[in-house]
Scaffold this active site. Structure first.
Site, PDB file in Angstrom:
ATOM      1  N   PHE A 100       1.239  -8.083 -20.194  1.00  0.00           N
ATOM      2  CA  PHE A 100       1.290  -8.224 -18.742  1.00  0.00           C
ATOM      3  C   PHE A 100       2.734  -8.329 -18.296  1.00  0.00           C
ATOM      4  CE2 PHE A 100      -3.120  -8.932 -17.343  1.00  0.00           C
ATOM      5  CZ  PHE A 100      -3.731  -8.910 -18.584  1.00  0.00           C
ATOM      6  N   ALA A 101       3.081  -7.529 -17.286  1.00  0.00           N
ATOM      7  CA  ALA A 101       4.418  -7.589 -16.704  1.00  0.00           C
ATOM      8  C   ALA A 101       4.227  -7.609 -15.186  1.00  0.00           C
ATOM      9  CB  ALA A 101       5.241  -6.395 -17.139  1.00  0.00           C
ATOM     10  N   ILE A 102       3.994  -8.819 -14.694  1.00  0.00           N
ATOM     11  CA  ILE A 102       3.690  -9.011 -13.276  1.00  0.00           C
ATOM     12  C   ILE A 102       4.944  -9.547 -12.577  1.00  0.00           C
ATOM     13  CG2 ILE A 102       2.166 -10.216 -11.643  1.00  0.00           C
ATOM     14  CD1 ILE A 102       0.510  -8.453 -13.478  1.00  0.00           C
ATOM     15  N   ASP A 190       2.472 -11.913 -25.064  1.00  0.00           N
ATOM     16  CA  ASP A 190       3.399 -12.205 -23.976  1.00  0.00           C
ATOM     17  C   ASP A 190       4.465 -11.112 -23.937  1.00  0.00           C
ATOM     18  OD1 ASP A 190       2.254 -14.604 -23.176  1.00  0.00           O
ATOM     19  OD2 ASP A 190       4.139 -15.733 -23.325  1.00  0.00           O
ATOM     20  N   ASP A 192       7.658 -11.684 -22.631  1.00  0.00           N
ATOM     21  CA  ASP A 192       9.018 -12.242 -22.685  1.00  0.00           C
ATOM     22  C   ASP A 192       9.429 -12.489 -24.136  1.00  0.00           C
ATOM     23  OD1 ASP A 192       7.079 -14.206 -22.947  1.00  0.00           O
ATOM     24  OD2 ASP A 192       8.294 -15.769 -21.989  1.00  0.00           O
ATOM     25  N   HIS A 212       1.339 -22.088 -33.286  1.00  0.00           N
ATOM     26  CA  HIS A 212       2.424 -22.359 -32.341  1.00  0.00           C
ATOM     27  C   HIS A 212       3.634 -22.873 -33.122  1.00  0.00           C
ATOM     28  CE1 HIS A 212       4.703 -24.068 -29.062  1.00  0.00           C
ATOM     29  NE2 HIS A 212       3.808 -23.709 -28.172  1.00  0.00           N
ATOM     30  N   GLU A 282      -3.791 -21.215 -22.590  1.00  0.00           N
ATOM     31  CA  GLU A 282      -3.580 -21.638 -23.982  1.00  0.00           C
ATOM     32  C   GLU A 282      -4.517 -22.793 -24.368  1.00  0.00           C
ATOM     33  OE1 GLU A 282       0.410 -21.661 -26.155  1.00  0.00           O
ATOM     34  OE2 GLU A 282       0.205 -23.745 -25.514  1.00  0.00           O
ATOM     35  N   ASP A 305      10.887 -19.076 -31.903  1.00  0.00           N
ATOM     36  CA  ASP A 305      11.944 -19.225 -30.903  1.00  0.00           C
ATOM     37  C   ASP A 305      13.170 -19.746 -31.639  1.00  0.00           C
ATOM     38  OD1 ASP A 305      13.718 -20.054 -28.908  1.00  0.00           O
ATOM     39  OD2 ASP A 305      12.073 -20.495 -27.524  1.00  0.00           O
TER      40      ASP A 305
HETATM   41  N1  UDP Z   1       3.571 -13.306 -16.634  1.00  0.00           N
HETATM   42  C1  UDP Z   1       3.977 -12.272 -15.800  1.00  0.00           C
HETATM   43  N2  UDP Z   1       4.518 -12.560 -14.592  1.00  0.00           N
HETATM   44  C2  UDP Z   1       4.706 -13.850 -14.160  1.00  0.00           C
HETATM   45  C3  UDP Z   1       4.316 -14.890 -15.019  1.00  0.00           C
HETATM   46  C4  UDP Z   1       3.756 -14.591 -16.259  1.00  0.00           C
HETATM   47  O1  UDP Z   1       3.834 -11.105 -16.145  1.00  0.00           O
HETATM   48  O2  UDP Z   1       5.221 -14.040 -13.044  1.00  0.00           O
HETATM   49  C5  UDP Z   1       2.929 -12.965 -17.909  1.00  0.00           C
HETATM   50  C6  UDP Z   1       3.941 -12.441 -18.929  1.00  0.00           C
HETATM   51  O3  UDP Z   1       3.301 -11.527 -19.780  1.00  0.00           O
HETATM   52  C7  UDP Z   1       4.304 -13.710 -19.657  1.00  0.00           C
HETATM   53  C8  UDP Z   1       2.968 -14.417 -19.717  1.00  0.00           C
HETATM   54  O4  UDP Z   1       2.345 -14.122 -18.473  1.00  0.00           O
HETATM   55  O5  UDP Z   1       4.873 -13.438 -20.925  1.00  0.00           O
HETATM   56  C9  UDP Z   1       3.015 -15.936 -19.916  1.00  0.00           C
HETATM   57  O6  UDP Z   1       3.957 -16.519 -19.056  1.00  0.00           O
HETATM   58  P1  UDP Z   1       5.320 -17.119 -19.624  1.00  0.00           P
HETATM   59  O7  UDP Z   1       5.837 -16.221 -20.683  1.00  0.00           O
HETATM   60  O8  UDP Z   1       6.243 -17.404 -18.481  1.00  0.00           O
HETATM   61  O9  UDP Z   1       4.831 -18.484 -20.297  1.00  0.00           O
HETATM   62  P2  UDP Z   1       5.609 -19.277 -21.451  1.00  0.00           P
HETATM   63  O10 UDP Z   1       5.686 -18.363 -22.646  1.00  0.00           O
HETATM   64  O11 UDP Z   1       6.979 -19.615 -20.930  1.00  0.00           O
HETATM   65  O12 UDP Z   1       4.751 -20.463 -21.695  1.00  0.00           O
HETATM   66 MN    MN Z   2       6.089 -16.314 -22.830  1.00  0.00          MN
END
Ligand code: UDP
Ligand code: MN
Length: 332
Positions: A100-102, A190, A192, A212, A282, A305
């Protein structure tokens, strides 16, 4: 119990039973036949020369490699990728990778896709499913043979928590609509993140979750499970196997469909009850995997990480790692 009943049961056995078995096999096949169960037997493996497995020599002495329900835990050194590649090639396996890339998260796509091309399921058929509200911002990344990218335009949500949680709903909906007919396995990731070493068919199984990186050495009381009984994600302190990360899970399409559907429904129920689980999707993933045991568990090699945790010696490889981000800036 009744002796007189026996001949009758025998006649049933030899009379109707074969037809029942035939009917079950014939009609049952239609229900279970998705892509991974096509007619015909796959070819046999060809001759291969490799180091012999030794019944008296453990593959790793420093880590757990098998859960108490006999699911492998995937660490470097526990598998021979050549054998596995041969097995999955014989099945003509296709893997779907959902991401997802929102909103602003489209900026992560380029590195995610470029590194997936280098490390993810190389040599196998891959379909990237990119869910986004900004289809015009999906970068053009050159793809290897047998690999393609599908853009799925979806809505966004204001809160990042809702973006994250609604992934479960969208994956379940698209599994039913198309993934079931297009791929054998789904890997849900994810965005990121980047791939920094091999991630291949060794992860594939009916249902898998990933340890995790922050909790693989913790005891269950310390896991950040949802602890309020009011939530559908509630797990009591004396339960729990592992703390799984929401950022990397998967399995066969039908198992991922069941998981994502169940998690989505649990989140709908929570919302109706005015509660949101502490770690959102999660928390619900962890509840689901506690009562539906995964058939493989990925070590934190598959979710790391380095900025936060360095590189401990038990991690022989860092395969899928966090890309540093400014949470505030990217989420708003
Ligand atoms: N995501 C997105 N847009 C947003 C927030 C989240 O596409 O504005 C998606 C994205 O794929 C991201 C995932 O949801 O990797 C989980 O969110 P995030 O990575 O911020 O959570 P974290 O890994 O920091 O807990
Ligand atoms: Mn993430």
């Amino acid at each position: 119990m009744d002796l007189r009943g026996r001949p009758k049961r025998c006649s049933l056995h030899f009379g109707i039973l074969p037809f029942i078995v035939f009917a079950l096999v014939f009609f049952g096949y239609g229900f279970v036949s998705h892509r991974s169960q096509e007619l015909g037997t796959p070819g046999a493996m060809t001759r291969m020369v490799y180091a012999q497995p030794k019944a008296l020599t453990p593959s790793r002495k420093d880590v757990l490699v098998l859960t108490p329900w006999l699911a492998p835990i995937i660490w470097e050194g526990t598998f021979n990728i050549d054998i596995l590649n041969e097995q999955f090639r014989l099945q003509n396996t296709t893997v779907g990778l959902t991401v997802f890339a929102i909103k602003k998260y489209v900026v992560f796509l380029k590195l995610f896709l470029e590194t997936a091309e280098q490390h993810f399921m190389v040599g196998h058929k891959v379909i990237y499913y990119v869910f986004t509200d900004r289809p015009a911002d999906v970068p053009q990344v050159p793809l290897g043979a047998g690999r393609k990218l599908v853009v799925l335009t979806v809505r966004n949500y204001t809160r990042w928590q809702d973006v994250s949680m609604h992934r479960m709903e969208m994956i379940s909906r698209f599994s039913e609509q198309r993934f079931l007919h297009e791929v054998d396995y789904l890997v849900c990731a994810d965005v990121d993140m980047k791939f920094s070493d091999h991630v291949g068919v060794e992860i594939l199984s009916a249902l898998f979750g990933t340890l995790h990186p922050g909790f693989y050495s913790s005891s269950r009381e310390a896991f950040t499970y949802e602890r309020r009984p009011k939530s559908q994600a509630y797990i009591p302190r004396d339960e729990g196997d592992f703390y799984y990360m929401g950022a990397f899970f998967g399995g066969s399409v039908v198992e991922v469909y069941r998981l994502t559907k169940a998690c989505h429904q649990a989140m709908v129920e929570d919302k109706a009850n005015g509660i949101e689980a502490v770690w959102h999707d999660e928390s619900h993933l962890n509840k689901y995997l506690l009562y539906h045991k995964p058939t493989k568990v990925l070590s934190p090699e598959y979710m790391w990480d380095q900025q936060l945790l360095g590189w401990p010696s038990i991690m022989k490889k860092l395969r899928y790692v966090a890309v540093p981000k400014n949470h505030q800036a990217i989420r708003n």
